[in-house]
Design an enzyme around this catalytic site. Structure first.
Site, mmCIF file in Angstrom:
data_model
loop_
_atom_site.group_PDB
_atom_site.id
_atom_site.type_symbol
_atom_site.label_atom_id
_atom_site.label_comp_id
_atom_site.label_asym_id
_atom_site.label_seq_id
_atom_site.Cartn_x
_atom_site.Cartn_y
_atom_site.Cartn_z
ATOM 1 N N GLU A 116 -5.102 2.103 6.749
ATOM 2 C CA GLU A 116 -4.850 2.060 5.302
ATOM 3 C C GLU A 116 -5.578 3.255 4.672
ATOM 4 O OE1 GLU A 116 -5.551 -1.655 3.182
ATOM 5 O OE2 GLU A 116 -6.355 -0.505 1.491
ATOM 6 N N SER A 119 -11.079 -1.837 3.344
ATOM 7 C CA SER A 119 -10.362 -2.244 4.562
ATOM 8 C C SER A 119 -9.788 -1.005 5.234
ATOM 9 C CB SER A 119 -9.206 -3.173 4.216
ATOM 10 O OG SER A 119 -9.721 -4.348 3.660
ATOM 11 N N ARG A 130 0.832 -1.215 0.000
ATOM 12 C CA ARG A 130 0.000 0.000 0.000
ATOM 13 C C ARG A 130 0.862 1.259 0.000
ATOM 14 N NH1 ARG A 130 -2.270 -3.483 -1.479
ATOM 15 N NH2 ARG A 130 -4.017 -4.605 -0.567
HETATM 16 C C1 FAD Z 1 -15.846 -1.780 -1.151
HETATM 17 C C2 FAD Z 1 -14.385 -1.459 -1.287
HETATM 18 C C3 FAD Z 1 -13.493 -2.471 -1.597
HETATM 19 C C4 FAD Z 1 -12.122 -2.191 -1.705
HETATM 20 N N1 FAD Z 1 -11.287 -3.207 -2.010
HETATM 21 C C5 FAD Z 1 -9.957 -2.951 -2.108
HETATM 22 C C6 FAD Z 1 -9.040 -4.008 -2.413
HETATM 23 O O1 FAD Z 1 -9.416 -5.160 -2.611
HETATM 24 N N2 FAD Z 1 -7.730 -3.688 -2.490
HETATM 25 C C7 FAD Z 1 -7.249 -2.417 -2.300
HETATM 26 O O2 FAD Z 1 -6.037 -2.192 -2.392
HETATM 27 N N3 FAD Z 1 -8.104 -1.413 -2.010
HETATM 28 C C8 FAD Z 1 -9.431 -1.648 -1.914
HETATM 29 N N4 FAD Z 1 -10.287 -0.613 -1.614
HETATM 30 C C9 FAD Z 1 -9.745 0.727 -1.360
HETATM 31 C C10 FAD Z 1 -9.634 1.630 -2.597
HETATM 32 O O3 FAD Z 1 -10.622 1.313 -3.554
HETATM 33 C C11 FAD Z 1 -8.246 1.546 -3.230
HETATM 34 O O4 FAD Z 1 -7.227 1.937 -2.322
HETATM 35 C C12 FAD Z 1 -8.138 2.447 -4.474
HETATM 36 O O5 FAD Z 1 -6.918 2.201 -5.117
HETATM 37 C C13 FAD Z 1 -8.223 3.925 -4.142
HETATM 38 O O6 FAD Z 1 -8.432 4.617 -5.344
HETATM 39 P P1 FAD Z 1 -9.263 5.977 -5.387
HETATM 40 O O7 FAD Z 1 -9.240 6.473 -6.775
HETATM 41 O O8 FAD Z 1 -10.594 5.807 -4.782
HETATM 42 O O9 FAD Z 1 -8.344 6.880 -4.484
HETATM 43 P P2 FAD Z 1 -8.787 8.000 -3.383
HETATM 44 O O10 FAD Z 1 -9.489 7.302 -2.290
HETATM 45 O O11 FAD Z 1 -9.547 9.053 -4.137
HETATM 46 O O12 FAD Z 1 -7.406 8.520 -2.973
HETATM 47 C C14 FAD Z 1 -6.506 7.713 -2.225
HETATM 48 C C15 FAD Z 1 -5.170 8.486 -2.143
HETATM 49 O O13 FAD Z 1 -4.617 8.560 -3.443
HETATM 50 C C16 FAD Z 1 -4.363 9.908 -3.799
HETATM 51 N N5 FAD Z 1 -4.614 10.048 -5.247
HETATM 52 C C17 FAD Z 1 -5.689 9.589 -5.932
HETATM 53 N N6 FAD Z 1 -5.549 9.870 -7.245
HETATM 54 C C18 FAD Z 1 -4.370 10.530 -7.375
HETATM 55 C C19 FAD Z 1 -3.671 11.088 -8.480
HETATM 56 N N7 FAD Z 1 -4.152 11.045 -9.727
HETATM 57 N N8 FAD Z 1 -2.483 11.701 -8.247
HETATM 58 C C20 FAD Z 1 -1.974 11.766 -6.991
HETATM 59 N N9 FAD Z 1 -2.592 11.260 -5.905
HETATM 60 C C21 FAD Z 1 -3.775 10.636 -6.102
HETATM 61 C C22 FAD Z 1 -5.331 10.735 -2.963
HETATM 62 O O14 FAD Z 1 -4.845 12.061 -2.752
HETATM 63 C C23 FAD Z 1 -5.360 9.922 -1.662
HETATM 64 O O15 FAD Z 1 -4.288 10.282 -0.827
HETATM 65 C C24 FAD Z 1 -11.651 -0.871 -1.507
HETATM 66 C C25 FAD Z 1 -12.563 0.156 -1.200
HETATM 67 C C26 FAD Z 1 -13.915 -0.144 -1.088
HETATM 68 C C27 FAD Z 1 -14.867 0.978 -0.764
#
Ligand code: FAD
Length: 296
Positions: free
Chosen positions: A291, A221, A171
């Site tokens: 996380e 998570s 992560r």
């Molecule tokens: C139901 C559910 C299931 C999930 N299952 C998993 C799983 O199996 N595995 C897993 O790893 N995660 C999981 N997640 C968590 C999440 O979906 C992941 O961590 C995902 O990669 C986050 O992406 P996001 O676009 O939503 O990022 P955000 O939540 O929008 O951002 C997360 C971080 O990334 C930064 N960020 C986002 N985009 C950029 C960019 N373009 N440039 C610079 N910084 C950026 C943001 O500033 C923030 O600090 C789950 C979440 C949910 C709700």
């Protein structure tokens, strides 16, 4: 409000005091002082240059699926990259804009008979978020399949990083240290068969639906896996399933998730997180590290 961003950039997609709870997976979070949806990279560069000159804080959001944003909201400019969502397939490479949904990239891979990122089929994040967090599941992670990314550096310069430079860990990625804005990522996949790729994706998604409380808003998570343990198991053994503050609750289906069962606030979420950390530390002497990213 010291500057009027809408007046400074007429024609740009900019909103003032935009409620972030409408965009977050948890459905919590106060307003963004300014919310900005660039249509292309040049718009983003113009606004970032101005933000730097005015010392305005910048927050980049992907799909906001791994975040708890405070009830007071975020000062400065919150950037949504949802328009930078182009997905291009060339041979075994998929180049995707940071704002593309990871799920759409897995669909593009399936349609092109490309294997490798089946594990991502149910992750509700964006490509940018998947790089930033080194998202992973079922034994796969972004680090294994991303060959390069393009970013905008804090000096507003476009830069390409190769996989080996990205400091991927559990992560973790380089971008957490540099503060770059991820613009796109290229996935290097391998040839596969449509049917077996599809079956694997369906299998992973069935497992998710069985184990995860997908019927409620959440941020996935909540805690990282502590070495030698599983966060969910520790929380369950501490008797914390169902623990509730306001509308935020430790899921009764999967103890690693904190769900929004009834109009939770960010303070409810943060209260539950802190309580879980305290109880698990007292009972098992294990420090749970979040996380999810708490932005306030
Ligand atoms: C139901 C559910 C299931 C999930 N299952 C998993 C799983 O199996 N595995 C897993 O790893 N995660 C999981 N997640 C968590 C999440 O979906 C992941 O961590 C995902 O990669 C986050 O992406 P996001 O676009 O939503 O990022 P955000 O939540 O929008 O951002 C997360 C971080 O990334 C930064 N960020 C986002 N985009 C950029 C960019 N373009 N440039 C610079 N910084 C950026 C943001 O500033 C923030 O600090 C789950 C979440 C949910 C709700």
């Amino acid at each position: 409000m010291s500057v009027n961003l809408q007046a400074k950039f007429p024609g740009f997609d900019i909103k003032s005091q935009e409620k972030l709870a409408n965009y977050t997976n948890t459905q919590v979070g106060g307003p963004a002082e300014w919310a900005f949806w660039p249509h292309h990279v040049q718009e983003l560069m113009n606004v970032l240059e101005f933000a730097h000159s005015e010392n305005l804080p910048i927050t980049v959001l992907g799909n906001a699926s791994n975040l708890v944003i405070g009830d007071a909201g975020l000062k400065g400019i919150v950037i949504f990259l949802s328009h930078l969502n182009k997905i291009e397939v060339t041979d075994q490479l998929i180049k995707a804009g940071a704002g593309a949904a990871l799920i759409d990239v897995t669909q593009a891979a399936l349609e092109a008979n490309l294997s490798g990122i089946e594990w991502a089929a149910g992750i509700p994040g964006s490509v940018g978020g998947a790089v930033y967090m080194n998202a992973g599941a079922y034994g796969g992670e972004s680090a294994d399949w991303i060959s390069s990314i393009t970013v905008l550096t804090p000096d507003n310069e476009i830069k390409v990083y190769q996989q080996a430079e990205l400091e991927f860990g559990y992560r973790h990625s380089l971008v957490q240290r540099t503060g770059d804005v991820i613009l796109d990522a290229t996935f290097q996949l391998k040839p596969g068969e449509f049917k077996s790729i599809e079956m694997l994706m369906e299998d992973f998604n069935t497992r998710r639906a069985l184990r995860q409380p997908l019927e409620y808003p959440s941020c996935g998570s909540t805690f990282k896996r502590p070495e030698g343990y599983y966060a969910g198991r520790l929380i369950m053994d501490a008797g914390l399933q169902g623990f509730t503050i306001g509308g935020a609750q430790v899921s009764t289906k999967h103890a690693g998730f904190i769900v929004n069962v009834n109009q939770a606030t960010a303070d409810d979420y943060i209260g539950v997180i802190r309580h879980v950390q305290e109880v698990v530390a007292q009972k098992f002497e294990v420090q749970l590290e979040t996380e999810v990213r708490i932005l306030n």
